[in-house]
Motif scaffolding. Structure first.
Motif, PDB file in Angstrom:
ATOM      1  N   VAL A   1       0.810  -1.223   0.000  1.00 15.54           N
ATOM      2  CA  VAL A   1       0.000   0.000   0.000  1.00 15.54           C
ATOM      3  C   VAL A   1       0.842   1.272   0.000  1.00 15.54           C
ATOM      4  O   VAL A   1       0.347   2.344  -0.387  1.00 15.54           O
ATOM      5  N   VAL A   2       2.098   1.185   0.448  1.00 18.32           N
ATOM      6  CA  VAL A   2       2.939   2.391   0.439  1.00 18.32           C
ATOM      7  C   VAL A   2       3.757   2.505  -0.845  1.00 18.32           C
ATOM      8  O   VAL A   2       4.497   3.479  -1.027  1.00 18.32           O
ATOM      9  N   SER A   3       3.646   1.514  -1.731  1.00 22.77           N
ATOM     10  CA  SER A   3       4.334   1.593  -3.018  1.00 22.77           C
ATOM     11  C   SER A   3       3.646   2.642  -3.889  1.00 22.77           C
ATOM     12  O   SER A   3       2.412   2.689  -3.952  1.00 22.77           O
ATOM     13  N   PRO A   4       4.416   3.500  -4.572  1.00 20.81           N
ATOM     14  CA  PRO A   4       3.812   4.552  -5.399  1.00 20.81           C
ATOM     15  C   PRO A   4       2.877   3.981  -6.457  1.00 20.81           C
ATOM     16  O   PRO A   4       3.206   3.010  -7.129  1.00 20.81           O
ATOM     17  N   GLY A   5       1.721   4.563  -6.561  1.00 20.21           N
ATOM     18  CA  GLY A   5       0.729   4.136  -7.538  1.00 20.21           C
ATOM     19  C   GLY A   5      -0.283   5.249  -7.748  1.00 20.21           C
ATOM     20  O   GLY A   5      -0.192   6.313  -7.121  1.00 20.21           O
ATOM     21  N   PRO A   6      -1.270   5.035  -8.622  1.00 22.38           N
ATOM     22  CA  PRO A   6      -2.265   6.078  -8.900  1.00 22.38           C
ATOM     23  C   PRO A   6      -2.993   6.580  -7.663  1.00 22.38           C
ATOM     24  O   PRO A   6      -3.266   7.782  -7.556  1.00 22.38           O
ATOM     25  N   ALA A   7      -3.329   5.689  -6.729  1.00 18.58           N
ATOM     26  CA  ALA A   7      -4.073   6.114  -5.537  1.00 18.58           C
ATOM     27  C   ALA A   7      -3.253   7.076  -4.683  1.00 18.58           C
ATOM     28  O   ALA A   7      -3.779   8.065  -4.153  1.00 18.58           O
ATOM     29  N   ILE A   8      -1.958   6.808  -4.541  1.00 19.21           N
ATOM     30  CA  ILE A   8      -1.101   7.683  -3.741  1.00 19.21           C
ATOM     31  C   ILE A   8      -0.897   9.023  -4.450  1.00 19.21           C
ATOM     32  O   ILE A   8      -0.934  10.089  -3.807  1.00 19.21           O
TER      33      ILE A   8
ATOM     34  N   LYS B   1      -9.944  17.177   3.616  1.00 14.93           N
ATOM     35  CA  LYS B   1     -11.242  16.505   3.529  1.00 14.93           C
ATOM     36  C   LYS B   1     -11.391  15.772   2.196  1.00 14.93           C
ATOM     37  O   LYS B   1     -11.970  14.678   2.143  1.00 14.93           O
ATOM     38  N   SER B   2     -10.867  16.359   1.132  1.00 17.05           N
ATOM     39  CA  SER B   2     -10.942  15.684  -0.166  1.00 17.05           C
ATOM     40  C   SER B   2     -10.045  14.452  -0.186  1.00 17.05           C
ATOM     41  O   SER B   2     -10.353  13.460  -0.849  1.00 17.05           O
ATOM     42  N   VAL B   3      -8.927  14.506   0.546  1.00 14.75           N
ATOM     43  CA  VAL B   3      -8.056  13.334   0.678  1.00 14.75           C
ATOM     44  C   VAL B   3      -8.820  12.189   1.339  1.00 14.75           C
ATOM     45  O   VAL B   3      -8.775  11.037   0.874  1.00 14.75           O
ATOM     46  N   LEU B   4      -9.526  12.499   2.421  1.00 18.91           N
ATOM     47  CA  LEU B   4     -10.276  11.469   3.150  1.00 18.91           C
ATOM     48  C   LEU B   4     -11.420  10.915   2.309  1.00 18.91           C
ATOM     49  O   LEU B   4     -11.691   9.711   2.335  1.00 18.91           O
ATOM     50  N   ALA B   5     -12.098  11.796   1.552  1.00 18.82           N
ATOM     51  CA  ALA B   5     -13.190  11.338   0.685  1.00 18.82           C
ATOM     52  C   ALA B   5     -12.658  10.366  -0.369  1.00 18.82           C
ATOM     53  O   ALA B   5     -13.261   9.319  -0.635  1.00 18.82           O
ATOM     54  N   ALA B   6     -11.507  10.701  -0.960  1.00 14.76           N
ATOM     55  CA  ALA B   6     -10.913   9.822  -1.969  1.00 14.76           C
ATOM     56  C   ALA B   6     -10.418   8.519  -1.348  1.00 14.76           C
ATOM     57  O   ALA B   6     -10.535   7.448  -1.950  1.00 14.76           O
ATOM     58  N   ALA B   7      -9.868   8.602  -0.137  1.00 12.59           N
ATOM     59  CA  ALA B   7      -9.399   7.395   0.542  1.00 12.59           C
ATOM     60  C   ALA B   7     -10.554   6.440   0.809  1.00 12.59           C
ATOM     61  O   ALA B   7     -10.408   5.218   0.671  1.00 12.59           O
ATOM     62  N   LEU B   8     -11.713   6.984   1.161  1.00 15.94           N
ATOM     63  CA  LEU B   8     -12.904   6.152   1.358  1.00 15.94           C
ATOM     64  C   LEU B   8     -13.323   5.491   0.045  1.00 15.94           C
ATOM     65  O   LEU B   8     -13.718   4.324   0.022  1.00 15.94           O
ATOM     66  N   GLY B   9     -13.239   6.242  -1.048  1.00 12.86           N
ATOM     67  CA  GLY B   9     -13.556   5.668  -2.359  1.00 12.86           C
ATOM     68  C   GLY B   9     -12.613   4.538  -2.717  1.00 12.86           C
ATOM     69  O   GLY B   9     -13.034   3.511  -3.246  1.00 12.86           O
ATOM     70  N   ASN B  10     -11.340   4.720  -2.385  1.00 17.31           N
ATOM     71  CA  ASN B  10     -10.347   3.693  -2.673  1.00 17.31           C
ATOM     72  C   ASN B  10     -10.625   2.407  -1.910  1.00 17.31           C
ATOM     73  O   ASN B  10     -10.603   1.314  -2.482  1.00 17.31           O
ATOM     74  N   ILE B  11     -10.885   2.526  -0.598  1.00 16.15           N
ATOM     75  CA  ILE B  11     -11.079   1.306   0.186  1.00 16.15           C
ATOM     76  C   ILE B  11     -12.418   0.643  -0.132  1.00 16.15           C
ATOM     77  O   ILE B  11     -12.553  -0.572   0.022  1.00 16.15           O
TER      78      ILE B  11
ATOM     79  N   PHE C   1      -6.261  -4.879   4.972  1.00 11.31           N
ATOM     80  CA  PHE C   1      -5.752  -4.207   3.779  1.00 11.31           C
ATOM     81  C   PHE C   1      -6.436  -2.854   3.601  1.00 11.31           C
ATOM     82  O   PHE C   1      -5.788  -1.858   3.246  1.00 11.31           O
ATOM     83  N   MET C   2      -7.749  -2.803   3.856  1.00 10.38           N
ATOM     84  CA  MET C   2      -8.485  -1.549   3.741  1.00 10.38           C
ATOM     85  C   MET C   2      -7.972  -0.523   4.749  1.00 10.38           C
ATOM     86  O   MET C   2      -7.770   0.657   4.408  1.00 10.38           O
ATOM     87  N   ALA C   3      -7.752  -0.962   5.986  1.00 11.86           N
ATOM     88  CA  ALA C   3      -7.269  -0.048   7.021  1.00 11.86           C
ATOM     89  C   ALA C   3      -5.888   0.497   6.683  1.00 11.86           C
ATOM     90  O   ALA C   3      -5.630   1.705   6.813  1.00 11.86           O
ATOM     91  N   LEU C   4      -5.006  -0.384   6.222  1.00 17.22           N
ATOM     92  CA  LEU C   4      -3.659   0.053   5.861  1.00 17.22           C
ATOM     93  C   LEU C   4      -3.696   1.022   4.679  1.00 17.22           C
ATOM     94  O   LEU C   4      -2.955   2.018   4.656  1.00 17.22           O
ATOM     95  N   SER C   5      -4.549   0.736   3.711  1.00 18.20           N
ATOM     96  CA  SER C   5      -4.667   1.619   2.551  1.00 18.20           C
ATOM     97  C   SER C   5      -5.176   2.992   2.955  1.00 18.20           C
ATOM     98  O   SER C   5      -4.649   4.023   2.504  1.00 18.20           O
ATOM     99  N   PHE C   6      -6.185   3.009   3.815  1.00 21.80           N
ATOM    100  CA  PHE C   6      -6.752   4.285   4.259  1.00 21.80           C
ATOM    101  C   PHE C   6      -5.710   5.097   5.016  1.00 21.80           C
ATOM    102  O   PHE C   6      -5.539   6.301   4.774  1.00 21.80           O
ATOM    103  N   ILE C   7      -4.991   4.443   5.927  1.00 22.41           N
ATOM    104  CA  ILE C   7      -3.954   5.136   6.713  1.00 22.41           C
ATOM    105  C   ILE C   7      -2.852   5.664   5.799  1.00 22.41           C
ATOM    106  O   ILE C   7      -2.376   6.796   5.951  1.00 22.41           O
ATOM    107  N   SER C   8      -2.447   4.842   4.830  1.00 20.15           N
ATOM    108  CA  SER C   8      -1.397   5.249   3.902  1.00 20.15           C
ATOM    109  C   SER C   8      -1.815   6.466   3.092  1.00 20.15           C
ATOM    110  O   SER C   8      -1.080   7.459   3.007  1.00 20.15           O
ATOM    111  N   LEU C   9      -2.999   6.415   2.488  1.00 19.52           N
ATOM    112  CA  LEU C   9      -3.470   7.521   1.662  1.00 19.52           C
ATOM    113  C   LEU C   9      -3.699   8.777   2.493  1.00 19.52           C
ATOM    114  O   LEU C   9      -3.363   9.893   2.059  1.00 19.52           O
ATOM    115  N   ALA C  10      -4.264   8.592   3.693  1.00 14.30           N
ATOM    116  CA  ALA C  10      -4.493   9.739   4.576  1.00 14.30           C
ATOM    117  C   ALA C  10      -3.169  10.384   4.977  1.00 14.30           C
ATOM    118  O   ALA C  10      -3.061  11.614   5.074  1.00 14.30           O
ATOM    119  N   SER C  11      -2.146   9.576   5.204  1.00  9.64           N
ATOM    120  CA  SER C  11      -0.837  10.085   5.608  1.00  9.64           C
ATOM    121  C   SER C  11      -0.161  10.849   4.471  1.00  9.64           C
ATOM    122  O   SER C  11       0.346  11.958   4.668  1.00  9.64           O
TER     123      SER C  11
END
Length: 210
Positions: A17-24, A37-47, A159-169
């Motif tokens: 999840v921390v590897s560079p990709g489109p979501a990051i 707030k837009s970061v969090l909205a997109a992170a929710l869409g991702n997970i 995996f969802m939790a890690l992705s959300f934390i990664s994108l939010a960070s």
């Protein structure tokens, strides 16, 4: 699922999840351009996309994708086209609302958070590599002596939790340097760089083979 196995899965998933990709890249772009707030909205869409893709792999539909060259190609082209579309959209973007005006006031812009959610969701859902990843990755950590469904749910939620934390960070770090972009020319460069990266991801996706 044994705790030790879960720890190994978590470590492996974290590296993914921390590897560079489109979501990051999208999280960084949203953090700089539109705020946290837009970061969090997109992170929710991702997970949400991750949950659906995991469910698809769990139902065995991922194996269909893996064995069907036509279906894989269709999804790959759709995903690549969407990434290129986003890239062109960002490359041509003239959004500068986060740039301070002459009276040092930030221009007020109504942000469509659902659009940010949808962008991230579509990026996740149109990436055939993600489905193949779940098909290949999750079974490595399954204990065949135990029921599969609870294990799949544990891994999916992890995996969802890690992705959300990664994108939010990543998004938070990007938001923290917004003040660097008070110059309109820097804003244009930022949009063109992020747009170019999305186009590059789209072209790279077209090269992926089943």
């Amino acid at each position: 699922m044994a705790f030790e196995v879960w720890l190994m899965f978590t470590a492996a998933a974290f590296l993914n999840v921390v590897s560079p990709g489109p979501a990051i890249i999208l999280a960084i772009s949203n953090g700089v351009s539109w705020g946290y707030k837009s970061v969090l909205a997109a992170a929710l869409g991702n997970i949400m996309g991750i949950f659906i893709l995991s469910s698809i792999s769990m139902l065995g539909l991922g194996l269909v994708l893996k064995t069907s060259a036509l279906l894989f190609t269709i999804l790959k082209v759709l995903g690549a086209c969407y990434l290129v579309y986003l890239g062109i959209k960002k490359f041509r973007s003239k959004d500068t609302f986060f740039v301070e005006s002459e009276n040092e006031q930030i221009a007020s812009v109504k942000i469509n958070y659902f659009a940010k959610f949808k962008e991230a969701f579509m990026i996740a859902m149109t990436n055939p590599k993600a489905i193949l990843f779940f098909v290949a990755f999750f079974p490595m950590f399954l204990d065949t002596s135990l029921a599969a469904f609870p294990q799949f749910m544990i891994m999916t939620l992890t995996f969802m939790a890690l992705s959300f934390i990664s994108l939010a960070s990543f998004g938070y770090l990007a938001k923290s340097v917004r003040h660097w972009f008070k110059n309109v020319s820097l804003v244009k460069i930022f949009h063109r760089v992020t747009g170019g990266i999305f186009i590059g991801f789209g072209v790279a996706l077209l090269q992926v083979k089943n």
